[in-house]
Design a protein around this motif. Sequence first.
Motif, short mmCIF file in Angstrom:
data_model
loop_
_atom_site.label_atom_id
_atom_site.label_comp_id
_atom_site.label_asym_id
_atom_site.label_seq_id
_atom_site.Cartn_x
_atom_site.Cartn_y
_atom_site.Cartn_z
N ARG A 90 60.49 35.46 48.38
CA ARG A 90 59.47 35.29 49.41
C ARG A 90 60.10 34.66 50.66
O ARG A 90 60.74 33.62 50.60
CB ARG A 90 58.35 34.40 48.90
CG ARG A 90 57.25 34.13 49.92
CD ARG A 90 56.25 33.13 49.33
NE ARG A 90 55.23 32.74 50.29
CZ ARG A 90 54.07 33.38 50.47
NH1 ARG A 90 53.79 34.46 49.74
NH2 ARG A 90 53.18 32.96 51.35
N TYR A 91 59.86 35.33 51.78
CA TYR A 91 60.34 34.81 53.07
C TYR A 91 59.15 34.73 54.01
O TYR A 91 58.42 35.71 54.21
CB TYR A 91 61.42 35.74 53.64
CG TYR A 91 61.89 35.33 55.02
CD1 TYR A 91 62.77 34.27 55.18
CD2 TYR A 91 61.46 36.00 56.15
CE1 TYR A 91 63.21 33.89 56.43
CE2 TYR A 91 61.88 35.63 57.41
CZ TYR A 91 62.76 34.58 57.56
OH TYR A 91 63.19 34.20 58.80
N GLU A 92 58.93 33.58 54.61
CA GLU A 92 57.77 33.34 55.46
C GLU A 92 58.18 33.27 56.93
O GLU A 92 59.13 32.56 57.28
CB GLU A 92 57.07 32.04 55.06
CG GLU A 92 56.50 32.08 53.64
CD GLU A 92 55.87 30.75 53.26
OE1 GLU A 92 56.10 29.77 54.01
OE2 GLU A 92 55.17 30.69 52.23
N LEU A 93 57.43 34.03 57.75
CA LEU A 93 57.59 33.95 59.21
C LEU A 93 56.54 32.98 59.75
O LEU A 93 55.33 33.20 59.57
CB LEU A 93 57.40 35.33 59.87
CG LEU A 93 58.62 36.26 59.93
CD1 LEU A 93 58.21 37.57 60.57
CD2 LEU A 93 59.74 35.63 60.70
N ARG A 94 56.98 31.92 60.45
CA ARG A 94 56.07 30.93 60.97
C ARG A 94 56.25 30.78 62.48
O ARG A 94 57.32 31.06 63.02
CB ARG A 94 56.28 29.58 60.28
CG ARG A 94 55.91 29.64 58.80
CD ARG A 94 55.98 28.30 58.14
NE ARG A 94 55.55 28.37 56.74
CZ ARG A 94 54.29 28.26 56.34
NH1 ARG A 94 53.32 28.04 57.23
NH2 ARG A 94 53.98 28.34 55.04
N ALA A 95 55.18 30.37 63.15
CA ALA A 95 55.20 30.21 64.61
C ALA A 95 56.11 29.05 64.99
O ALA A 95 55.89 27.93 64.52
CB ALA A 95 53.80 29.98 65.14
N PRO A 96 57.10 29.28 65.85
CA PRO A 96 57.99 28.19 66.24
C PRO A 96 57.38 27.23 67.24
O PRO A 96 57.89 26.13 67.45
CB PRO A 96 59.18 28.92 66.85
CG PRO A 96 58.63 30.21 67.34
CD PRO A 96 57.51 30.57 66.42
N LEU A 97 56.26 27.65 67.91
CA LEU A 97 55.58 26.78 68.87
C LEU A 97 54.12 27.19 68.96
O LEU A 97 53.72 28.27 68.52
CB LEU A 97 56.25 26.84 70.26
CG LEU A 97 56.53 28.21 70.89
CD1 LEU A 97 55.30 28.80 71.55
CD2 LEU A 97 57.66 28.11 71.91
N ALA A 98 53.33 26.32 69.55
CA ALA A 98 51.91 26.61 69.74
C ALA A 98 51.73 27.53 70.94
O ALA A 98 52.34 27.34 71.99
CB ALA A 98 51.12 25.32 69.94
#
Length: 456
Positions: free
Chosen positions: A265-273
């Motif tokens: 499992r690899y998760e892409l997350r927002a680096p900034l708001a």
Amino acid sequence: MSEPKQFDASLSAPKHWIAVAAILACGMVAGALILRTPGTPTPAAASGHADADAHQDGEHHGQPAEKHGDHQEADKHSDEEHHDAKTDTADKEKTASAANPHGEDAHGPEEEEGLVPLSEAQSKKAGVTLAQAGAAAIRKEVLLPGEIRLDEDRTAHVVPRVAGIVASVHARLGEQVAKGQLLAVIHSATVSDQRSELQTAQKRLVLAQNTFQREKQLWEEKISAEQDYLQARQALQEAEIAVTNTSQKLAAMGAGSGGSGGSSRYELRAPLAGVVVEKHLTVGESVTESTASFTVSNLSAVWAEINVAAPQLPYVIVGAPVTVRATAFESAAEGKIAYVGALIGEQTRTAPARVALANPQGVWRPGLFVEVKVLADAAQVPVAVDAKAIQRPNGKDNVVFVPAQGGYKAQRVQLGRSDGKTTEVTAGLQAGQDYVKDGSFLLKAELGKASAEHTH
């Protein structure tokens, strides 16, 4: 002596020649005066005419009296006609004088040139307002075309950094996301291998730690040799390095140590708001390490990018205040030049420049065309008027309408600098003098209408 000889002798006498010459001279003078003044004869002409009549009467003394009477009646009739003509002319002059006792032209008194007659009530109804000419600051501005772009300092282009298959997508286009929020999940064999390697390294580390503790105790009790202790310490250090190396690889991928979903499992997350302004992932899609997946940008601040030609570069400097105005709708904002390129493009022959704009309401959307006004110079002038007060009735002269008796008069002026709102007046108007600020176009139309009627 015979009669022919007596006649010839009389002609040869000097007295006779003098008399003949005198008669001829009188006749010529009378004829000249009659030709010069065909009206009433002068006294000299009358005298000559009388002499000539006397001479003719002497020569024609033997003619019948009837012809002489007819000649007098003709002269009397001619004198009566001449008197009647004079009387008619005098009567006409008296009639004209009675019809126009003040001596004015039949067309009426000539109006003052450039005057538009308008009463106070008419002026108020037409919306004519006055202002005073006075000192003002003339701002010279440079207008540059531009376009709103994303603030690259507040924008993140999210890529997977590992190859895999998209398992799920959790963010939608245009959605506001927080920093660290989950965007998508990818199953990656590379991530699975790295996590397996990490687990192996961690187990080896545990074994190396136990071995090191045992060998250290035996060496301190003088049971085992020092060489065994040193080998155990070296193995522990190598195990620690292996764990650290594998953990750093997973961190560089953004995979972490794994989760409940499995080792792949690899998760892409927002680096900034910010706002998801681009999305290129769908479930089941195969991605690589460089696939553009999401673009997240903080739109609370944007850039207005402009291209500056070489002649305008002296006015566009970092820190210069500017006004950015949208071309599609009424919106404007103040900002400052944040960047000016050091090189001029070979194709465009312009230098790039950038204006940083605050965008708390989200009005300035990327892709919007704008106009950027850069303040180039500012000068104080002694006499200036509103730019819309200046008109050109004949297409050549600049005029400003000023109040006059009975209306408004077109005053010719000479203009100086202008910033589009205020215009300098170098001649024709004084400081403190009233002029028509609003309604000058209507006065120009009325002036043109009056000129056309006067021409016809």
